[in-house]
Design a protein around this motif. Structure first.
Motif, PDB file in Angstrom:
ATOM      1  N   ILE A   1       0.847  -1.203   0.000  1.00 27.50           N
ATOM      2  CA  ILE A   1       0.000   0.000   0.000  1.00 27.50           C
ATOM      3  C   ILE A   1       0.884   1.255   0.000  1.00 27.50           C
ATOM      4  N   ALA A   2       1.915   1.229   0.859  1.00 23.26           N
ATOM      5  CA  ALA A   2       2.822   2.390   0.950  1.00 23.26           C
ATOM      6  C   ALA A   2       3.532   2.640  -0.391  1.00 23.26           C
ATOM      7  N   ILE A   3       3.998   1.562  -1.023  1.00 24.27           N
ATOM      8  CA  ILE A   3       4.723   1.717  -2.295  1.00 24.27           C
ATOM      9  C   ILE A   3       3.773   2.181  -3.403  1.00 24.27           C
ATOM     10  N   PHE A   4       2.544   1.680  -3.360  1.00 26.10           N
ATOM     11  CA  PHE A   4       1.550   2.126  -4.348  1.00 26.10           C
ATOM     12  C   PHE A   4       1.359   3.648  -4.241  1.00 26.10           C
ATOM     13  N   ALA A   5       1.245   4.126  -2.999  1.00 23.53           N
ATOM     14  CA  ALA A   5       1.095   5.579  -2.782  1.00 23.53           C
ATOM     15  C   ALA A   5       2.331   6.327  -3.267  1.00 23.53           C
ATOM     16  N   MET A   6       3.501   5.743  -3.012  1.00 25.93           N
ATOM     17  CA  MET A   6       4.749   6.382  -3.450  1.00 25.93           C
ATOM     18  C   MET A   6       4.809   6.468  -4.979  1.00 25.93           C
ATOM     19  N   ILE A   7       4.336   5.411  -5.653  1.00 27.63           N
ATOM     20  CA  ILE A   7       4.335   5.422  -7.133  1.00 27.63           C
ATOM     21  C   ILE A   7       3.429   6.551  -7.643  1.00 27.63           C
ATOM     22  N   ILE A   8       2.250   6.697  -7.018  1.00 25.66           N
ATOM     23  CA  ILE A   8       1.330   7.779  -7.421  1.00 25.66           C
ATOM     24  C   ILE A   8       2.020   9.140  -7.230  1.00 25.66           C
ATOM     25  N   CYS A   9       2.691   9.305  -6.078  1.00 27.79           N
ATOM     26  CA  CYS A   9       3.395  10.570  -5.791  1.00 27.79           C
ATOM     27  C   CYS A   9       4.492  10.838  -6.827  1.00 27.79           C
TER      28      CYS A   9
ATOM     29  N   ALA B   1       6.421  12.631   1.531  1.00 29.49           N
ATOM     30  CA  ALA B   1       5.297  11.742   1.209  1.00 29.49           C
ATOM     31  C   ALA B   1       5.614  10.308   1.631  1.00 29.49           C
ATOM     32  N   ALA B   2       6.864   9.899   1.443  1.00 32.90           N
ATOM     33  CA  ALA B   2       7.256   8.533   1.833  1.00 32.90           C
ATOM     34  C   ALA B   2       7.177   8.348   3.340  1.00 32.90           C
ATOM     35  N   ILE B   3       7.609   9.358   4.091  1.00 33.78           N
ATOM     36  CA  ILE B   3       7.511   9.287   5.562  1.00 33.78           C
ATOM     37  C   ILE B   3       6.038   9.140   5.958  1.00 33.78           C
ATOM     38  N   THR B   4       5.170   9.914   5.291  1.00 37.91           N
ATOM     39  CA  THR B   4       3.736   9.863   5.599  1.00 37.91           C
ATOM     40  C   THR B   4       3.161   8.484   5.265  1.00 37.91           C
ATOM     41  N   ALA B   5       3.533   7.943   4.106  1.00 38.30           N
ATOM     42  CA  ALA B   5       3.026   6.621   3.710  1.00 38.30           C
ATOM     43  C   ALA B   5       3.502   5.531   4.666  1.00 38.30           C
ATOM     44  N   MET B   6       4.663   5.761   5.277  1.00 34.67           N
ATOM     45  CA  MET B   6       5.252   4.766   6.184  1.00 34.67           C
ATOM     46  C   MET B   6       4.849   4.971   7.642  1.00 34.67           C
ATOM     47  N   MET B   7       3.880   5.833   7.892  1.00 38.22           N
ATOM     48  CA  MET B   7       3.535   6.196   9.266  1.00 38.22           C
ATOM     49  C   MET B   7       3.182   4.992  10.167  1.00 38.22           C
ATOM     50  N   PRO B   8       2.371   4.029   9.715  1.00 35.83           N
ATOM     51  CA  PRO B   8       2.093   2.881  10.597  1.00 35.83           C
ATOM     52  C   PRO B   8       3.371   2.125  10.990  1.00 35.83           C
ATOM     53  N   HIS B   9       4.320   1.998  10.052  1.00 37.89           N
ATOM     54  CA  HIS B   9       5.581   1.305  10.349  1.00 37.89           C
ATOM     55  C   HIS B   9       6.408   2.089  11.358  1.00 37.89           C
ATOM     56  N   ILE B  10       6.505   3.403  11.100  1.00 35.94           N
ATOM     57  CA  ILE B  10       7.322   4.249  11.986  1.00 35.94           C
ATOM     58  C   ILE B  10       6.682   4.328  13.373  1.00 35.94           C
ATOM     59  N   MET B  11       5.347   4.450  13.393  1.00 33.83           N
ATOM     60  CA  MET B  11       4.628   4.486  14.683  1.00 33.83           C
ATOM     61  C   MET B  11       4.922   3.230  15.489  1.00 33.83           C
ATOM     62  N   ASN B  12       4.777   2.071  14.837  1.00 33.80           N
ATOM     63  CA  ASN B  12       4.994   0.784  15.499  1.00 33.80           C
ATOM     64  C   ASN B  12       6.409   0.684  16.066  1.00 33.80           C
TER      65      ASN B  12
ATOM     66  N   LEU C   1      -2.993  10.260   2.876  1.00 33.00           N
ATOM     67  CA  LEU C   1      -2.328  11.463   3.408  1.00 33.00           C
ATOM     68  C   LEU C   1      -1.014  11.743   2.663  1.00 33.00           C
ATOM     69  N   ALA C   2      -0.325  10.664   2.253  1.00 34.48           N
ATOM     70  CA  ALA C   2       0.937  10.825   1.501  1.00 34.48           C
ATOM     71  C   ALA C   2       0.669  11.511   0.162  1.00 34.48           C
ATOM     72  N   VAL C   3      -0.379  11.057  -0.524  1.00 29.65           N
ATOM     73  CA  VAL C   3      -0.734  11.659  -1.815  1.00 29.65           C
ATOM     74  C   VAL C   3      -1.149  13.124  -1.601  1.00 29.65           C
ATOM     75  N   LEU C   4      -1.888  13.359  -0.514  1.00 31.45           N
ATOM     76  CA  LEU C   4      -2.316  14.728  -0.171  1.00 31.45           C
ATOM     77  C   LEU C   4      -1.098  15.622   0.101  1.00 31.45           C
ATOM     78  N   THR C   5      -0.104  15.056   0.785  1.00 32.93           N
ATOM     79  CA  THR C   5       1.139  15.795   1.079  1.00 32.93           C
ATOM     80  C   THR C   5       1.831  16.197  -0.222  1.00 32.93           C
ATOM     81  N   GLN C   6       1.876  15.236  -1.162  1.00 29.27           N
ATOM     82  CA  GLN C   6       2.531  15.519  -2.442  1.00 29.27           C
ATOM     83  C   GLN C   6       1.756  16.572  -3.225  1.00 29.27           C
ATOM     84  N   LEU C   7       0.426  16.515  -3.119  1.00 23.81           N
ATOM     85  CA  LEU C   7      -0.400  17.533  -3.781  1.00 23.81           C
ATOM     86  C   LEU C   7      -0.107  18.919  -3.210  1.00 23.81           C
ATOM     87  N   LEU C   8       0.060  18.986  -1.878  1.00 22.62           N
ATOM     88  CA  LEU C   8       0.385  20.267  -1.221  1.00 22.62           C
ATOM     89  C   LEU C   8       1.723  20.807  -1.726  1.00 22.62           C
ATOM     90  N   ILE C   9       2.682  19.879  -1.928  1.00 19.07           N
ATOM     91  CA  ILE C   9       4.005  20.285  -2.437  1.00 19.07           C
ATOM     92  C   ILE C   9       3.868  20.844  -3.858  1.00 19.07           C
TER      93      ILE C   9
END
Lengths: 80, 331
Positions: free
Chosen positions: B171-179, B238-249, B320-328
């Protein structure tokens, strides 16, 4: 479903504060650089700026941790 | 349009097919040679072939080589990507053989940054939302080893349930590809597609009930790949955002235990298996607080239900990662 909703809220809060934190760090950077480079030189200025940014990140992480841990304790307490 | 899509379709297919074809023979080999792990979240505690993540390493490396045919001008980056991620994979194999330890492992994974720094393929002008491009010429190279160590170890720490690591990372990589596509980084997206294809193939075998385990070789490699791709695609935030569940854990565990740790050395396990096979949170205050423990805080759940909730959290982070990239882009 309540537990997952709470975690989604935490993720959203973390994301929002991350963006705010980034803005605060990068808005304050030019100000710091302008002040510090006059007094301590470019190398020490970089170290000082990185240090200040790190402290900001640590504060953010502590807030993040507290929020999540309190949420977890509340959920456990409710079950007991 | 075809020029954009074709390399992506080919790399995703190469990654998928290579991994899919390798898994049966690799898992048989691992089982035969006693390279097995116990699935501790099942009542019958089945023995599962471990270290099968090597199929992901091969799948992604082969797709990266095919990628170089489409983008020969990116050969330095391909060299950096392959060597950096292979260092992480080697650390995973070494950890299985010699038990490197929780403190040395991130340091060794961080060595994967050396090819990126020495080949000088990174761009020290990352873009942030509301700020735009920044100049981090001194700090950026110092952050690369930290980034690789964080992504690799956080992915490794979420490899706790059947399909949890492969699903959330997909899921995270899919979001990264979109970004990356939003940023016009078609080349980076094609390289990332190879990883996605390989992960999806592995997920078929790793999902509940798992037939193979990726082991540290798989999780460290995937984590390092995500870190390198974030740098290559210039989508760091965007990658940090997509990885949030991993980083949180990873961060929650680290904050509770107070140091880097291996799952095996924790005497008070965060999760216990009930008699009906459901997973229950361990209420002992000494147990590390992990994402799984937080998901289970309300009530006991079946293993695949916990994994599904992790996927939901990953999907939210991906949005949220895609949204972050849109903001950028908009700024």
């Amino acid at each position: 479903m309540r537990a997952i909703f709470g975690l989604i809220l935490i993720i959203f809060f973390v994301w929002l504060t991350m963006l705010i934190g980034l803005v605060v760090i990068f808005v304050s950077l030019p100000l710091l650089i302008l002040t510090l480079s006059k007094t301590i030189g470019r190398f020490f200025e970089s170290i000082t700026v990185a240090g200040i940014a790190s402290v900001m990140v640590i504060i953010w992480l502590v807030i993040w941790k507290e929020l999540a841990f309190r949420y977890f304790s509340k959920m456990i307490a409710e079950r007991q | 349009m075809l020029e954009t899509i074709l390399p992506m379709v080919i790399t995703i297919l190469i990654g998928f097919i290579t991994t899919l074809l390798l898994i049966p023979s690799v898992s048989k080999f691992m089982f035969k040679h006693g390279i097995i792990g116990i699935d501790v979240h099942k009542l019958d505690r089945p023995k599962i072939p471990e270290l099968c993540g090597i199929t992901i390493v091969i799948g992604v490396t082969v797709s990266a080589i095919i990628f170089s045919l489409f983008y020969p001008e990116q050969n330095m980056w391909i060299l950096a990507f392959v060597s950096s991620t292979l260092i992480a994979a080697i650390v995973g194999i070494l950890d299985r053989i010699t038990k490197i330890g929780p403190r040395l492992k991130p340091v060794l994974v961080a060595l994967g940054a050396i090819p990126i720094i020495f080949l000088a393929v990174y761009n020290p002008y990352p873009e942030f939302p509301f700020i735009g491009a920044t100049r981090l010429t001194i700090i950026y190279p110092l952050l690369i080893p930290i980034a690789l160590a964080v992504t690799a170890n956080s992915v490794n720490m979420l490899d706790v349930f059947n399909g949890s690591m492969t699903g959330t990372c997909s899921i995270a990589i899919f979001a990264m590809i979109i970004c990356m596509l939003m940023m016009g980084r078609v080349d980076a997206a094609a390289l990332a597609a190879g990883l996605l294809g390989s992960l999806l193939a592995f997920h078929i075998f790793n999902k509940y009930p798992a037939k193979v385990f990726a082991g540290d070789v798989g999780s460290l490699f995937i984590g390092a790949s995500i870190g390198v791709l974030a740098i290559y695609g210039r989508i760091e935030v965007a990658a940090i955002t997509a990885m949030m569940p991993h980083i949180m854990n990873a961060f929650y565990g680290l904050a509770t235990v107070g140091r880097l740790y291996e799952r095996k050395e924790i005497s008070t396990r965060p999760i216990r298996v009930l008699e009906d096979g459901r997973l229950e949170v361990n209420k002992d205050s000494k147990a590390p607080i992990t994402l799984a423990r937080m998901i289970l805080a309300q009530r006991p759940l079946k293993e695949f239900e916990v994994t599904r909730r992790m996927f939901i959290l990953s999907a939210v982070s991906a949005i949220l990662a895609v949204l972050t990239q849109l903001l950028i882009i908009w700024w």
